[in-house]
Write an enzyme that holds these catalytic residues in place. Structure first.
Site, short mmCIF file in Angstrom:
data_model
loop_
_atom_site.label_atom_id
_atom_site.label_comp_id
_atom_site.label_asym_id
_atom_site.label_seq_id
_atom_site.Cartn_x
_atom_site.Cartn_y
_atom_site.Cartn_z
N ARG A 231 -23.25 -9.37 -39.44
CA ARG A 231 -21.95 -8.58 -39.39
C ARG A 231 -21.45 -8.36 -40.86
O ARG A 231 -21.70 -9.09 -41.75
CB ARG A 231 -20.81 -9.46 -38.54
CG ARG A 231 -20.76 -10.84 -39.35
CD ARG A 231 -19.84 -11.66 -38.67
NE ARG A 231 -20.21 -12.05 -37.19
CZ ARG A 231 -19.33 -12.65 -36.60
NH1 ARG A 231 -18.20 -13.09 -36.95
NH2 ARG A 231 -19.77 -13.22 -35.41
N ASP B 234 -17.67 -7.52 -43.05
CA ASP B 234 -16.52 -7.62 -42.79
C ASP B 234 -15.76 -6.39 -42.87
O ASP B 234 -16.20 -5.11 -43.39
CB ASP B 234 -15.75 -8.65 -43.95
CG ASP B 234 -16.04 -10.03 -43.51
OD1 ASP B 234 -16.71 -10.33 -42.56
OD2 ASP B 234 -15.99 -11.00 -44.73
N ARG C 79 -18.36 -12.19 -51.45
CA ARG C 79 -16.88 -11.97 -52.16
C ARG C 79 -16.74 -12.97 -52.82
O ARG C 79 -15.81 -13.03 -53.85
CB ARG C 79 -16.25 -11.35 -51.09
CG ARG C 79 -16.54 -9.63 -50.67
CD ARG C 79 -15.69 -9.59 -49.62
NE ARG C 79 -14.36 -9.56 -49.72
CZ ARG C 79 -13.31 -9.65 -48.80
NH1 ARG C 79 -13.79 -9.69 -47.26
NH2 ARG C 79 -12.19 -9.57 -49.09
#
Length: 248
Positions: A49, A51, A194
């Site tokens: 996945r 974000d 991140r």
């Protein structure tokens, strides 16, 4: 029969890859488009996945269908239906047991920072008005290779059995007015890249020392690490599979 589809997308208009209620996702759009073109309700399973707002230059997903005689023509038809910010690049027949998520052996991400205000990269790079210490950030990036548990960089309350990842490479380079961070590993935790970038920028700004960076990792505490860098500078750039799957 099972097929892998290789796609790329601009994540600006999507709430990430994974289908979720009341929010548009890349997976939802891809499933709808494939089902329409093939006239059969299909489900796709992605390599992982991304974000909200994160981009992908390469993401594989698998789906099951009867024999597809002309995969190239299917790609053409699919791209005619997909919105302009999602592109299908290739569809490959793979062994029936191949799995886009569980068979991936390496993933690579890239984070891009613009050191000047530039309207042409506004949605695709994080803009900084100063130049951090790149050599110091690379020293800290090398520290990552010494550890396996990265709970300190993981989103809280994520449903995983282990926070262990094997980071294979991590480094910064400067190209003109851009800084580019590239990191590869066998797997990544949610928000991990991140959070790493945000913490490395604190190292580059002199707010966190190399010794403190070690301690942050050892703490396993997300609250000790830096603020996550903005999503729009992040790209999933590569997903690698064993040779027998035959898609790389």
């Amino acid at each position: 029969m099972r097929y892998f589809i290789d796609i790329a997308y601009n994540g600006k208009n999507y709430h990430g890859w994974q289908i979720q209620p009341d929010a548009l996702s890349v997976q939802e759009v891809l499933e709808f488009s494939l089902s329409t073109v093939l006239r059969s309700e299909l489900k796709v399973t992605g390599a992982g996945r991304t974000d909200t707002g994160v981009h992908a230059r390469q993401l594989f997903a698998h789906f099951d269908f009867v024999k597809i005689e002309d995969p190239e023509h299917l790609v053409y038809k699919l791209n005619s239906l997909l919105p302009s910010d999602i592109s299908a690049k290739k569809i490959s027949e793979v062994p029936i047991e191949a799995h886009a998520r569980f068979d991936a052996i390496e993933r690579e991400y890239e984070y891009r920072i613009s050191l000047k205000k530039n309207p042409f990269v506004l949605d695709f790079a994080y803009t900084l008005r100063h130049v951090p210490d790149v050599a110091l950030m690379n020293e800290a990036a090398n520290v990552l290779l010494q550890y396996n548990d990265f709970q300190c960089f993981s989103r809280n309350k994520t449903n995983v059995k282990t926070y262990n990842c094997v980071i294979k490479s991590a480094h910064w380079i400067r190209q003109g007015d851009e800084l580019i961070f590239t990191i590869s590993a066998d797997r990544f935790l949610r928000n991990m890249v991140r959070a790493i970038v945000g913490t490395l920028l604190e190292v580059g700004d002199g707010k966190v020392t190399i010794d403190q960076f070690h301690e942050i990792i050892k703490s396993k505490d997300r609250g000790k690490a830096g603020t996550s860098a903005p999503a729009h500078g992040l790209y999933l750039t590569k997903v690698v599979y064993p040779k027998e799957i035959g898609v790389n």
